[in-house]
Design a protein around this motif. Structure first.
Motif, PDB file in Angstrom:
ATOM      1  N   LEU A  16       0.854  -1.185   0.000  1.00 18.89           N
ATOM      2  CA  LEU A  16       0.000   0.000   0.000  1.00 18.89           C
ATOM      3  C   LEU A  16       0.888   1.233   0.000  1.00 18.89           C
ATOM      4  O   LEU A  16       1.790   1.342   0.832  1.00 18.89           O
ATOM      5  CB  LEU A  16      -0.892  -0.022   1.245  1.00 18.89           C
ATOM      6  CG  LEU A  16      -1.861   1.120   1.473  1.00 18.89           C
ATOM      7  CD1 LEU A  16      -2.905   1.171   0.360  1.00 18.89           C
ATOM      8  CD2 LEU A  16      -2.549   0.953   2.828  1.00 18.89           C
ATOM      9  N   CYS A  18       1.647   5.238   0.574  1.00 18.53           N
ATOM     10  CA  CYS A  18       1.224   6.196   1.586  1.00 18.53           C
ATOM     11  C   CYS A  18       0.065   7.061   1.099  1.00 18.53           C
ATOM     12  O   CYS A  18      -0.962   7.170   1.771  1.00 18.53           O
ATOM     13  CB  CYS A  18       2.419   7.056   1.991  1.00 18.53           C
ATOM     14  SG  CYS A  18       2.106   8.165   3.367  1.00 18.53           S
ATOM     15  N   PHE A  21      -3.187   5.285   0.810  1.00 18.79           N
ATOM     16  CA  PHE A  21      -3.794   5.101   2.129  1.00 18.79           C
ATOM     17  C   PHE A  21      -4.561   6.349   2.547  1.00 18.79           C
ATOM     18  O   PHE A  21      -5.691   6.271   3.019  1.00 18.79           O
ATOM     19  CB  PHE A  21      -2.731   4.741   3.175  1.00 18.79           C
ATOM     20  CG  PHE A  21      -3.250   4.825   4.569  1.00 18.79           C
ATOM     21  CD1 PHE A  21      -4.152   3.889   5.050  1.00 18.79           C
ATOM     22  CD2 PHE A  21      -2.871   5.864   5.405  1.00 18.79           C
ATOM     23  CE1 PHE A  21      -4.666   3.984   6.344  1.00 18.79           C
ATOM     24  CE2 PHE A  21      -3.367   5.966   6.693  1.00 18.79           C
ATOM     25  CZ  PHE A  21      -4.263   5.020   7.161  1.00 18.79           C
ATOM     26  N   LYS A  24      -7.866   6.567   0.557  1.00 10.55           N
ATOM     27  CA  LYS A  24      -8.798   5.482   0.902  1.00 10.55           C
ATOM     28  C   LYS A  24      -9.381   5.675   2.291  1.00 10.55           C
ATOM     29  O   LYS A  24     -10.550   5.386   2.536  1.00 10.55           O
ATOM     30  CB  LYS A  24      -8.100   4.127   0.808  1.00 10.55           C
ATOM     31  CG  LYS A  24      -7.797   3.702  -0.606  1.00 10.55           C
ATOM     32  CD  LYS A  24      -7.048   2.389  -0.622  1.00 10.55           C
ATOM     33  CE  LYS A  24      -6.709   1.992  -2.054  1.00 10.55           C
ATOM     34  NZ  LYS A  24      -6.027   0.703  -2.116  1.00 10.55           N
ATOM     35  N   TRP A  39       5.360   7.007   8.304  1.00 16.30           N
ATOM     36  CA  TRP A  39       5.490   6.012   7.240  1.00 16.30           C
ATOM     37  C   TRP A  39       6.945   5.913   6.763  1.00 16.30           C
ATOM     38  O   TRP A  39       7.469   4.848   6.527  1.00 16.30           O
ATOM     39  CB  TRP A  39       4.589   6.424   6.085  1.00 16.30           C
ATOM     40  CG  TRP A  39       4.280   5.380   5.059  1.00 16.30           C
ATOM     41  CD1 TRP A  39       5.138   4.877   4.116  1.00 16.30           C
ATOM     42  CD2 TRP A  39       3.033   4.734   4.839  1.00 16.30           C
ATOM     43  NE1 TRP A  39       4.494   3.968   3.325  1.00 16.30           N
ATOM     44  CE2 TRP A  39       3.186   3.864   3.755  1.00 16.30           C
ATOM     45  CE3 TRP A  39       1.789   4.830   5.459  1.00 16.30           C
ATOM     46  CZ2 TRP A  39       2.145   3.087   3.266  1.00 16.30           C
ATOM     47  CZ3 TRP A  39       0.751   4.047   4.969  1.00 16.30           C
ATOM     48  CH2 TRP A  39       0.938   3.185   3.892  1.00 16.30           C
ATOM     49  N   TYR A  74     -12.588   2.946   7.030  1.00 15.04           N
ATOM     50  CA  TYR A  74     -11.577   2.220   6.261  1.00 15.04           C
ATOM     51  C   TYR A  74     -10.962   1.176   7.168  1.00 15.04           C
ATOM     52  O   TYR A  74     -10.519   1.482   8.276  1.00 15.04           O
ATOM     53  CB  TYR A  74     -10.503   3.180   5.743  1.00 15.04           C
ATOM     54  CG  TYR A  74      -9.397   2.480   4.988  1.00 15.04           C
ATOM     55  CD1 TYR A  74      -9.603   2.030   3.686  1.00 15.04           C
ATOM     56  CD2 TYR A  74      -8.159   2.265   5.570  1.00 15.04           C
ATOM     57  CE1 TYR A  74      -8.602   1.381   2.988  1.00 15.04           C
ATOM     58  CE2 TYR A  74      -7.149   1.629   4.883  1.00 15.04           C
ATOM     59  CZ  TYR A  74      -7.368   1.190   3.591  1.00 15.04           C
ATOM     60  OH  TYR A  74      -6.371   0.549   2.908  1.00 15.04           O
ATOM     61  N   LEU A  76      -7.942  -1.117   7.666  1.00 13.18           N
ATOM     62  CA  LEU A  76      -6.554  -1.306   7.251  1.00 13.18           C
ATOM     63  C   LEU A  76      -6.219  -2.791   7.210  1.00 13.18           C
ATOM     64  O   LEU A  76      -6.470  -3.515   8.169  1.00 13.18           O
ATOM     65  CB  LEU A  76      -5.624  -0.595   8.234  1.00 13.18           C
ATOM     66  CG  LEU A  76      -4.131  -0.666   7.957  1.00 13.18           C
ATOM     67  CD1 LEU A  76      -3.788   0.082   6.681  1.00 13.18           C
ATOM     68  CD2 LEU A  76      -3.365  -0.078   9.133  1.00 13.18           C
ATOM     69  N   THR A  96      -7.049   5.941  10.871  1.00  8.28           N
ATOM     70  CA  THR A  96      -8.322   5.659  10.195  1.00  8.28           C
ATOM     71  C   THR A  96      -9.527   6.033  11.052  1.00  8.28           C
ATOM     72  O   THR A  96     -10.640   6.102  10.534  1.00  8.28           O
ATOM     73  CB  THR A  96      -8.436   4.174   9.781  1.00  8.28           C
ATOM     74  OG1 THR A  96      -8.518   3.348  10.951  1.00  8.28           O
ATOM     75  CG2 THR A  96      -7.272   3.741   8.921  1.00  8.28           C
TER      76      THR A  96
END
Length: 123
Positions: A16, A18, A21, A24, A39, A74, A76, A96
């Motif tokens: 995934l 950054c 993410f 999303k 990250w 979302y 993860l 999230t």
């Protein structure tokens, strides 16, 4: 050495990316910026990046009344972050839960606690 602008390793070492993410999960820009620094910290600026993440989270708390909440849910997939430590994954997973006002401040505080643990591990 010239730095990759598109798809640099520090953001693409997992399944995934950054910025994928961020979109999303529906993160606001302040939280997304904090996520970015957590990250990449192992691949770019270490403790400096964690300190930058802290600045963005503190600003996110301060600006809670100006934040646009997307209300997105979302989930993860932690397997997508195989190159990250458990603390990094927890931090990103908590992000999230910042998309709704009722959980925003509590989640930012939890993210800060995780961030402090990460900083302690480096010191």
């Amino acid at each position: 050495m010239k730095e990759d602008i598109v798809q640099p390793k520090r953001y693409t070492q997992n399944n995934l990316e950054c910025w994928d993410f961020w979109t999303k999960a529906g993160l606001n820009p302040l939280v997304a910026s904090a996520v970015k620094y957590v990250w990449r910290y192992k691949y770019k600026n270490g403790l400096d990046d964690l300190n930058k993440a802290k600045v963005f989270l503190e600003k996110a708390k301060k600006e809670k009344d100006c934040v646009y909440y997307t209300g997105k849910d979302y989930s993860l997939n932690k397997c997508d972050l195989s190159d990250m430590s458990s603390l990094q994954i927890d931090f990103i997973d908590f992000a999230t839960h910042t998309t709704r006002p009722e959980s925003y401040l509590m989640t930012i505080d939890a993210m800060l606690l995780i961030l402090y643990r990460m900083m302690d591990e480096i010191d």
